[in-house]
Design a protein around this motif. Structure first.
Motif, PDB file in Angstrom:
ATOM      1  N   THR A 138      -0.403 -16.752 -25.713  1.00  0.00           N
ATOM      2  CA  THR A 138       0.488 -17.818 -25.235  1.00  0.00           C
ATOM      3  C   THR A 138      -0.154 -19.183 -25.408  1.00  0.00           C
ATOM      4  O   THR A 138       0.505 -20.163 -25.803  1.00  0.00           O
ATOM      5  N   CYS A 139      -1.445 -19.264 -25.149  1.00  0.00           N
ATOM      6  CA  CYS A 139      -2.105 -20.580 -25.195  1.00  0.00           C
ATOM      7  C   CYS A 139      -2.328 -21.040 -26.639  1.00  0.00           C
ATOM      8  O   CYS A 139      -2.275 -22.243 -26.924  1.00  0.00           O
ATOM      9  N   TRP A 173      -6.344 -33.703 -21.932  1.00  0.00           N
ATOM     10  CA  TRP A 173      -6.598 -33.730 -20.484  1.00  0.00           C
ATOM     11  C   TRP A 173      -6.483 -32.300 -19.952  1.00  0.00           C
ATOM     12  O   TRP A 173      -5.491 -31.620 -20.197  1.00  0.00           O
ATOM     13  N   GLY A 174      -7.528 -31.845 -19.205  1.00  0.00           N
ATOM     14  CA  GLY A 174      -7.515 -30.461 -18.729  1.00  0.00           C
ATOM     15  C   GLY A 174      -7.984 -29.529 -19.825  1.00  0.00           C
ATOM     16  O   GLY A 174      -7.457 -28.428 -20.007  1.00  0.00           O
ATOM     17  N   SER A 193      -8.880 -25.720 -19.394  1.00  0.00           N
ATOM     18  CA  SER A 193      -7.833 -24.715 -19.157  1.00  0.00           C
ATOM     19  C   SER A 193      -7.713 -23.852 -20.415  1.00  0.00           C
ATOM     20  O   SER A 193      -8.246 -24.200 -21.479  1.00  0.00           O
ATOM     21  N   ILE A 238      -2.288 -30.002 -18.110  1.00  0.00           N
ATOM     22  CA  ILE A 238      -2.074 -29.701 -16.691  1.00  0.00           C
ATOM     23  C   ILE A 238      -0.695 -30.207 -16.262  1.00  0.00           C
ATOM     24  O   ILE A 238       0.079 -29.495 -15.638  1.00  0.00           O
ATOM     25  N   PRO A 292       7.766 -28.952 -19.861  1.00  0.00           N
ATOM     26  CA  PRO A 292       8.796 -29.589 -20.689  1.00  0.00           C
ATOM     27  C   PRO A 292      10.012 -30.070 -19.914  1.00  0.00           C
ATOM     28  O   PRO A 292      10.739 -30.926 -20.386  1.00  0.00           O
ATOM     29  N   PHE A 330       6.906 -26.406 -25.576  1.00  0.00           N
ATOM     30  CA  PHE A 330       7.273 -25.064 -25.107  1.00  0.00           C
ATOM     31  C   PHE A 330       6.709 -24.063 -26.109  1.00  0.00           C
ATOM     32  O   PHE A 330       6.984 -24.144 -27.303  1.00  0.00           O
ATOM     33  N   VAL A 381      -3.739 -27.412  -8.386  1.00  0.00           N
ATOM     34  CA  VAL A 381      -2.826 -28.528  -8.565  1.00  0.00           C
ATOM     35  C   VAL A 381      -1.670 -28.499  -7.569  1.00  0.00           C
ATOM     36  O   VAL A 381      -0.769 -29.309  -7.644  1.00  0.00           O
TER      37      VAL A 381
END
Ligand SMILES: NC(=O)c1ccc[n+]([C@@H]2O[C@H](COP(=O)([O-])OP(=O)(O)OC[C@H]3O[C@@H](n4cnc5c(N)ncnc54)[C@H](OP(=O)(O)O)[C@@H]3O)[C@@H](O)[C@H]2O)c1
Length: 256
Positions: free
Chosen positions: A49-50, A85-86, A89, A156, A183, A199, A253
């Motif tokens: 997925t990532c 940013w992030g 993750s 994030i 999104p 997405f 978060v």
């Protein structure tokens, strides 16, 4: 060689046989890739997925819009920079690696305990997002980097804890693209910031599953990051796994 299947293959219909959370699943031919012998299923499970999300964010029409990377350890440098940013993750670590393979320079944020892994995934510089002056440091870093600054991928996309900083950085550097992993978020942005709604499930990634993933894992362009955490084996552990997941990012978060 074994096979790596995409986590959710029935997003566009096809029935439960394509779904996750079962011992064996059916996957469409254009949504699978071979994983090398040196990579376990558990390690490879962090990618699908990532990896998709990173590709859509960087290359998709809905994303920042770079040209597609090839599986090279020495890609041609594009002279373009983005802020991730992030970056520690799962989405962030895949984004750094795909960006490196595409010759894109990345500046990143993460907690200090993750600086090393973020740099190993390709970030040229990494900053602690807990620092109240992090936006100023990022603006200085962006201004001093050679080439064209294109925009930010906020992996994030929490209004207070990431988006507000990303928007402030973009305003200070004269605008650019802002890609978000949420999104459906409604955002009021100045005219010089272009929102990219990312997405993961987009057919544009299919050629990467076919042509990029296997050679990139084989030659080390792509590593399975972050390390998976295996909480147990079998369907009886699904709830424990989901609870563990929820305690991670969502707890930090404050919900998504
Ligand atoms: N749109 C899509 O199709 C799509 C697809 C996949 C995921 N997502 C979304 O993308 C988000 C990330 O998912 P993930 O699985 O990659 O997350 P993850 O692997 O659980 O990321 C956890 C890490 O994020 C970092 N983090 C937390 N708050 C942060 C902040 N305010 N600023 C910077 N870094 C922060 C922390 O790193 P440190 O320990 O370094 O602080 C934390 O360890 C989720 O909201 C998910 O729902 C969207």
């Amino acid at each position: 060689m074994s096979f790596l299947s995409r986590f959710v293959t029935d997003m566009f219909g096809g029935g439960p046989k394509y779904g996750a959370l079962q011992q064996f699943t059916v996957a469409k031919e254009n949504k699978v890739a071979k994983i090398p012998d040196h990579t376990s299923f558990a390690e490879a499970s962090v990618l699908p997925t990532c990896f998709n999300t990173a590709l859509v964010a960087l290359c998709g029409e809905a994303g920042i819009g770079f040209s597609l990377p090839g599986p090279s350890l020495n890609p041609k440098q594009l002279g373009k920079t983005i802020l991730v940013w992030g970056a520690s993750s799962s989405v962030g670590l895949e984004t750094l690696q795909v960006a490196r393979a595409a010759g894109i320079t990345t500046i990143a944020t993460a907690s200090p305990h993750n600086f090393e892994v973020v740099k190993s995934a390709g970030a040229s510089q990494v900053f602690d997002y807990h620092n109240p002056f992090v936006a100023d440091s990022l603006v200085r870093a962006i201004r001093s980097v050679e080439g064209h600054f294109v925009g930010v991928f906020d992996c994030i996309s929490d209004e207070e804890r990431s988006l507000s900083h990303c928007i402030s950085v973009l305003k200070d550097v004269g605008g650019g693209k802002l890609a978000t992993v949420k999104p459906d978020k409604k955002l009021e942005l100045p005219g010089n910031i272009e929102l990219c709604r990312v997405f993961a499930f987009n057919d544009l990634v299919d050629p990467f599953w076919r042509d990029f993933l296997t050679p990139a894992l084989d030659n080390g362009t792509l590593k399975c990051l972050p390390q998976p955490r295996v909480v147990g084996e079998g369907l009886g552990w699904v709830q424990e796994a989901l609870d563990t997941l929820e305690k991670g990012l969502l707890a930090e978060v404050g919900g998504s």
